[in-house]
Design a protein around this motif. Structure first.
Motif, short mmCIF file in Angstrom:
data_model
loop_
_atom_site.label_atom_id
_atom_site.label_comp_id
_atom_site.label_asym_id
_atom_site.label_seq_id
_atom_site.Cartn_x
_atom_site.Cartn_y
_atom_site.Cartn_z
N PRO A 490 0.81 -1.23 0.00
CA PRO A 490 0.00 0.00 0.00
C PRO A 490 0.84 1.27 0.00
O PRO A 490 0.39 2.31 -0.46
CB PRO A 490 -0.82 -0.12 1.29
N GLU A 491 2.08 1.20 0.50
CA GLU A 491 2.96 2.38 0.48
C GLU A 491 3.57 2.63 -0.89
O GLU A 491 4.28 3.62 -1.09
CB GLU A 491 4.09 2.20 1.51
N GLY A 492 3.34 1.72 -1.83
CA GLY A 492 3.90 1.87 -3.16
C GLY A 492 5.23 1.17 -3.36
O GLY A 492 5.84 1.27 -4.42
N ARG A 493 5.69 0.43 -2.36
CA ARG A 493 6.97 -0.30 -2.48
C ARG A 493 6.79 -1.51 -3.38
O ARG A 493 5.81 -2.25 -3.25
CB ARG A 493 7.45 -0.74 -1.10
N GLU A 494 7.74 -1.70 -4.30
CA GLU A 494 7.71 -2.85 -5.20
C GLU A 494 8.71 -3.90 -4.73
O GLU A 494 9.86 -3.58 -4.42
CB GLU A 494 8.03 -2.43 -6.63
N ILE A 495 8.27 -5.15 -4.68
CA ILE A 495 9.12 -6.27 -4.27
C ILE A 495 9.22 -7.21 -5.46
O ILE A 495 8.22 -7.82 -5.87
CB ILE A 495 8.54 -7.01 -3.06
N ARG A 496 10.40 -7.33 -6.01
CA ARG A 496 10.63 -8.19 -7.17
C ARG A 496 11.33 -9.47 -6.72
O ARG A 496 12.38 -9.42 -6.07
CB ARG A 496 11.46 -7.48 -8.23
N LEU A 497 10.74 -10.59 -7.06
CA LEU A 497 11.26 -11.90 -6.66
C LEU A 497 11.45 -12.77 -7.89
O LEU A 497 10.71 -12.63 -8.87
CB LEU A 497 10.30 -12.59 -5.70
N PRO A 498 12.41 -13.70 -7.86
CA PRO A 498 12.52 -14.67 -8.96
C PRO A 498 11.27 -15.55 -9.00
O PRO A 498 10.64 -15.82 -7.97
CB PRO A 498 13.77 -15.47 -8.61
N LEU A 499 10.92 -16.00 -10.19
CA LEU A 499 9.70 -16.81 -10.34
C LEU A 499 9.76 -18.11 -9.56
O LEU A 499 8.73 -18.73 -9.30
CB LEU A 499 9.46 -17.10 -11.83
N THR A 500 10.98 -18.56 -9.21
CA THR A 500 11.11 -19.79 -8.43
C THR A 500 10.94 -19.57 -6.93
O THR A 500 10.92 -20.53 -6.17
CB THR A 500 12.50 -20.42 -8.68
N HIS A 501 10.83 -18.32 -6.50
CA HIS A 501 10.71 -18.04 -5.07
C HIS A 501 9.39 -18.62 -4.55
O HIS A 501 8.34 -18.41 -5.13
CB HIS A 501 10.75 -16.54 -4.83
N PRO A 502 9.44 -19.37 -3.43
CA PRO A 502 8.22 -20.03 -2.95
C PRO A 502 7.10 -19.05 -2.60
O PRO A 502 5.93 -19.36 -2.79
CB PRO A 502 8.70 -20.82 -1.73
N ALA A 503 7.44 -17.87 -2.07
CA ALA A 503 6.40 -16.90 -1.73
C ALA A 503 5.68 -16.42 -2.98
O ALA A 503 4.44 -16.33 -3.00
CB ALA A 503 7.02 -15.72 -0.98
#
Length: 590
Positions: A490-503
């Motif tokens: 909601p604060e506008g922060r973007e979290i980029r993860l590899p597609l293999t990341h379990p989350a």
């Protein structure tokens, strides 16, 4: 720690320890200490973070790579550094120990010691060890008393009377005959049963020729017992394979499974499986840790070990195994043929074991993605119940809010819901309406989620947050943008993860489930509308309506279908097709 703060390092093999105060962060070995340690300051990821967190570096130079490998293993066990790969279930699995004394006995132990004895194992399944020990105790007359070293007695025990011991403790055993029994036991423990069976058969025939029928019967029973045991305990493969080990590895995010299969005389003796859970760990690190920990104790060693992919700096490990085995032990990555197919078998079973491990964790509410989500989003507790929200529409009309529920990382489809929305073409207003009604309308009695997943970008996320405030609730939420699969707070922060990341894999699954829930509603509604339109057309009966519904699904696709195509459909004809086209000419597809 900075590069300039490093102590003078030699161009020699050895072990290095990164420290933060008194805590050991990481233990590593190197062919060249100076080059290896300095490489941390030019690396990225975990290596760079280790160097940054460390406040000191210790090192120990060794004579060669073998000594460095042994020292590394001992230091890792002693300090259990957080950045090293530590194999789960690293308890001491049991071994069978053939003692080193004039009249050896067979013991079950959990530690390998440098005492001259022969060790066989490890056995990850205690039931297998007990079956082998029981078989040997019944078929081979080794002494059964566990005294080590052997204690002298005045009278033989019951095992001597039953023919299951040669009674060396009272001086009745012939050393040569006892040595022959020991050799046969070694053959069984090393899986070399075919040669032993041929030998026993020859002795049985000789005993029969000498009219020693009781001895011949004993040998026959011994052979049958060995055949029965190994035919059920082992899987026959290719006798030409001889003795070898082969390994498979499967990984999903921080979770990985390594499996090792032991082949002796062409038979698969058994399988050892280990689970590893560690963030930012490469398959190479995991495989190396398994090889180091397993083969420093495993016995006997095969002449060939098949690896699923190449590893660097294997020369030291090969030399160590050569010294332990007293002969060459080769580590190889086969490219084709039967040995390559063995690796495919190991990898396939490792994947199955990994899937099983994930499902077991899901049932326990211990899915690795849940812990990762807690850390990524800074949640106070590990989330258990997740709800995914999606707003969809049918060609611009009939907007639907759909809800999917996961608990412990698994779908809970009994609690999936959907509702028709009043909002028009405003996606943000539609999301706000759906979320508000979820917590104030007929669904308000459902349990509150630990985390909300919004299908969309920052606009949808803030619309959902606004709805929660209107409902008087404060719940953690995150958005998942479709195109790049980026998490948005909601604060506008973007979290980029590899597609293999379990989350990320879990959130994508939840998002897709919510979307499919809405899609099923639209498909049902479209089918109902099409069925109603077709019901009023002459010549289109129930069978033809079902055919057209299955083939085209909606009015738009049916109106665009060529007349000739409709006429050729099974059960249709040109007259019915023409009537259909005329009736649809005035219909507007929704």
């Amino acid at each position: 720690m900075r590069l300039a703060e490093l102590p003078p390092l030699p161009d020699a093999p050895g072990v290095y320890l990164w420290r933060r105060g008194e805590e050991v962060l990481y233990v590593g070995k190197a062919k060249n200490l100076r080059a290896r340690v300095r490489s941390y300051f030019h690396a990225e990821g975990k290596a760079a973070r280790i160097a940054e967190e460390a406040t000191a570096l210790d090192f120990i130079a060794t004579r060669d790579e073998v000594e460095a490998l042994l020292l590394e293993a001992n230091l890792i066990k002693a300090h259990r550094p957080p950045y090293n790969v530590l194999l789960k279930d690293d308890k001491h699995y049991p071994f069978l120990k053939l003692t080193h004394e004039p009249f050896p006995t067979l013991l079950v132990v959990r530690r390998v010691e440098a005492d001259g004895a022969k060790y066989y194992g490890p056995f990850p399944e205690a039931s297998t060890l007990r079956r082998i020990k029981t078989l040997i105790d019944r078929l081979f007359p080794l002494r059964k008393n566990s005294g080590y070293p052997m204690k002298r007695k005045r009278y033989p025990c019951l095992n001597y009377s039953m023919g299951r011991c040669l009674a060396p403790c009272v001086g009745l055993a012939d050393p040569v005959a006892y040595g022959e029994v020991v050799r046969q036991v070694e053959a069984v423990l090393e899986g070399k049963v075919d040669g032993l069976l041929r030998e026993l058969e020859a002795k049985m025939r000789e005993a029969a020729k000498r009219l020693e029928f009781e001895r011949a019967a004993e040998l026959r029973d011994q052979m049958e017992a060995l055949k029965a045991f190994f035919s059920t305990a082992q899987q026959a493969f290719d006798p030409e394979l001889g003795d070898l080990d082969f390994l498979g590895l499967a990984q999903a995010g921080p979770l990985a499974v390594v499996q090792l299969y032991q082949v002796r005389s062409g038979r698969i003796l058994g399988r050892i499986s280990r689970v590893v859970e560690k963030e930012e760990t490469s398959p190479e690190e995991i495989l190396w840790a398994f090889l180091r920990d397993h083969y420093l104790e495993a016995s006997p060693l095969p002449p060939l070990i098949l690896l699923p992919f190449p590893l660097e700096d294997l020369e030291g490990l090969e030399e160590l195994l050569r010294r332990r085995a007293g002969r060459k032990v080769e580590l190889r990555v086969p490219q084709r043929g039967e040995k390559a197919r063995l690796l495919e078998l190991a990898e396939r079973n490792a994947r199955l074991a990994l899937e099983t491990e994930l499902k077991l964790r899901e049932r326990r509410g211990d899915h690795p993605a849940l812990k990762a989500l807690q850390e990524l989003l800074g949640l106070p507790t590990r989330p258990y119940r997740l709800e995914g929200y999606d707003v969809s529409h049918l060609q611009g009309q009939a907007r639907v809010f759909s809800l999917a529920v996961f608990e412990g990382g698994r779908p809970k489809r009994a609690e999936y819901r959907r509702m028709r929305l009043k909002a028009g073409n405003d996606d943000y207003a539609a999301m706000e309406e759906g979320v508000f009604r979820r917590y104030t309308g007929s669904l308000k009695d459902l349990p509150l989620p630990d985390l909300l997943l919004i299908d969309g970008g920052l606009g949808q996320v803030r619309a959902a947050e606004k709805a929660l405030k209107r409902a008087g609730l404060r719940l953690p939420l995150v958005g998942l943008a479709k195109k790049e699969e980026v998490l948005i707070t909601p604060e506008g922060r973007e979290i980029r993860l590899p597609l293999t990341h379990p989350a990320l894999r879990l959130l994508i699954h939840l998002r897709d489930e919510a979307h499919q829930n809405g899609l099923r509603y639209h498909q049902k509604r479209r089918s109902q509308e099409l069925f109603q339109v077709l019901a009023g057309i002459p010549g289109i009966g129930e069978a033809r309506r079902r055919l057209l519904l299955e083939r085209y699904g909606g009015l738009k696709a049916l109106r665009e279908a060529p007349l000739e195509e409709l006429a050729r459909l099974p059960g249709m004809n040109r007259k019915a097709a023409e009537a259909l086209k005329r009736a649809l000419a005035g219909k507007i597809a929704p």
